[in-house]
Design an enzyme around this catalytic site. Structure first.
Site, PDB file in Angstrom:
ATOM      1  N   ASP A  70       0.855  -1.197   0.000  1.00  0.00           N
ATOM      2  CA  ASP A  70       0.000   0.000   0.000  1.00  0.00           C
ATOM      3  C   ASP A  70       0.890   1.246   0.000  1.00  0.00           C
ATOM      4  OD1 ASP A  70       0.818  -0.672   2.546  1.00  0.00           O
ATOM      5  OD2 ASP A  70      -1.185  -0.735   3.413  1.00  0.00           O
ATOM      6  N   GLU A 129      -5.714   3.615   3.752  1.00  0.00           N
ATOM      7  CA  GLU A 129      -6.246   4.260   4.970  1.00  0.00           C
ATOM      8  C   GLU A 129      -7.645   4.819   4.736  1.00  0.00           C
ATOM      9  OE1 GLU A 129      -4.752   3.980   7.695  1.00  0.00           O
ATOM     10  OE2 GLU A 129      -2.622   3.730   7.279  1.00  0.00           O
TER      11      GLU A 129
HETATM   12 ZN   LIG Z   1      -2.788   2.574   8.958  1.00  0.00          ZN
HETATM   13 ZN   LIG Z   2      -1.071   0.537   7.234  1.00  0.00          ZN
END
Ligand SMILES: [Zn+2]
Ligand SMILES: [Zn+2]
EC number: 3.5.1.47
Length: 377
Positions: A70, A129
């Site tokens: 990510d 997130e």
């Molecule tokens: Zn996070």
């Molecule tokens: Zn994370």
């Protein structure tokens, strides 16, 4: 001058430019520039929004192994005081996604030079997130075409030392949901409460009642958390508040418990509407599916790590953290594991400082695992 490894240098570059979900433009460009510097013979690079897919063709592929990193930061003002601290005011890589990206680039670099039998698919995913990039990426045409047969991801763990990984078969991370409740009553003069409906009083009552859900409605052998992290209401001390907004999060171990908690929240909110003569609107915001590790692949991975690498392996408990990688694991067999980075401050903390020695350790570890898995008969 301190000498640092190339992937630690990359991590510091990325650390300076944290960007929020689906705004990772500089980050994406940085990653693309680096990927373009690698030998291109076996690479197929495609962008998806602010994310990137990189396929590395194997020498005689029978399957595709996916690896996801990510790439987004958080709306947090960094307080580390480091020379390579965030250059973006109010934004920080406080969840270690800069570390995740540099590890992925390290592993990709190796396989761009030294292919294995099977295909590899590197997925640089935006917006973990929020609002969540895993689900739409999974549903993208590129993923449909290149869908891996198995998929792996890691997350840094501040609480474990460098050289440690931790995971378990089955449930690793909880089901999570955001929670927003807006209450609308009737404002008025502080001295005439009988002519108004005070939403400060209603909001406080509701917060207290919400706590009874975990205590009284969730199976004690299951588990749930309801946290209201923010209340906003009112304008000034002598005016009765017309609006109140509660912002929070729900975490549960089981999907059933999530449904049960939401049913109870809805019932309690209806009760507050009646009791305080107000109107309420519930919005669950972003919801993340549980992270459920494929038992067979996880057991095999743990055994490989214990017998073929110098990593210390901990069989950890499940955690109440949320992770949108769970959506990928719901469709593709695979697993996630924690990588020890030994920081005194935790995830989402403005002083999070991962020990960068974990980066090269993780790169070497993943190279050995993927080489073994992708050359297997
Ligand atoms: Zn996070
Ligand atoms: Zn994370």
């Amino acid at each position: 001058m301190e000498t640092i490894s190339p992937f630690v240098a990359i991590r510091r570059d990325l650390h300076k430019i944290p960007e929020l979900g689906f705004q990772e433009f500089k980050t994406q460009q940085y990653l693309l520039n680096y990927i373009q510097s690698l030998p291109q013979e076996r690479l197929d690079v495609r962008t998806w929004k602010t994310g990137i897919f990189v396929k590395v063709s194997g020498t005689a592929p029978r399957k595709t192994i996916g690896y996801r990193a990510d790439i987004d930061g958080l709306p947090i003002s960094e307080e580390t005081g480091l020379p390579y601290r965030s250059e973006h005011a109010g934004q920080m890589h406080a969840c270690g996604h800069d570390v995740h990206m540099s590890i992925a680039l390290g592993v990709l670099t190796h396989f761009a030079h030294n292919p294995i039998r099977d295909d590899l698919l590197f997925i640089f995913q935006p917006a973990e997130e929020g609002p969540g990039g895993a689900k739409p990426m999974l549903e993208s045409d590129i993923m449909r075409e290149w869908k891996p047969d198995m998929i792996v991801a890691l997350h840094i763990a501040p609480e474990y030392p460098v050289g440690t990984i931790a995971t378990k078969e089955g449930l690793l991370f909880a089901n999570t949901s955001e929670l927003f409740i807006d209450l609308k009553g009737k404002g008025g003069h502080a001295a005439f409460p009988h002519l108004a409906n005070d939403m400060v009083v209603a909001a406080c009552a509701l917060v207290t009642q919400l706590q009874s859900i975990v205590a009284r409605n969730v199976d004690p052998l299951d588990s749930a958390v309801i946290t209201i992290g923010k209340i906003t209401s009112g304008t000034v001390q002598n005016v009765i508040a017309e609006h109140a907004r509660l912002e929070g999060t729900i975490r549960t171990l089981s999907i059933d418990a999530m449904q049960a908690v939401k049913r109870r929240i809805e019932a309690l909110v209806r009760g507050v509407e009646v009791a305080y003569e107000c109107e309420a609107v519930i919005d669950y915001g972003a919801m993340y599916h549980e992270v459920y590790n494929n038992p067979a692949l996880t057991t095999e991975f743990i055994q490989f790590a214990e017998t073929h690498t110098d990593m210390n392996v901990i069989r950890c408990k499940e955690a109440m953290t949320g992770e949108d990688f769970g959506y990928m694991l719901a469709e593709i067999p695979g697993f996630m594991f924690w990588l020890g980075v030994d920081s005194p401050f935790g995830l989402h903390h403005a002083k999070l400082v991962p020990n960068e020695a974990a980066i090269d350790r993780a790169i070497a570890f993943l190279i050995s695992y993927f080489s073994w898995k992708g050359n297997m008969e």
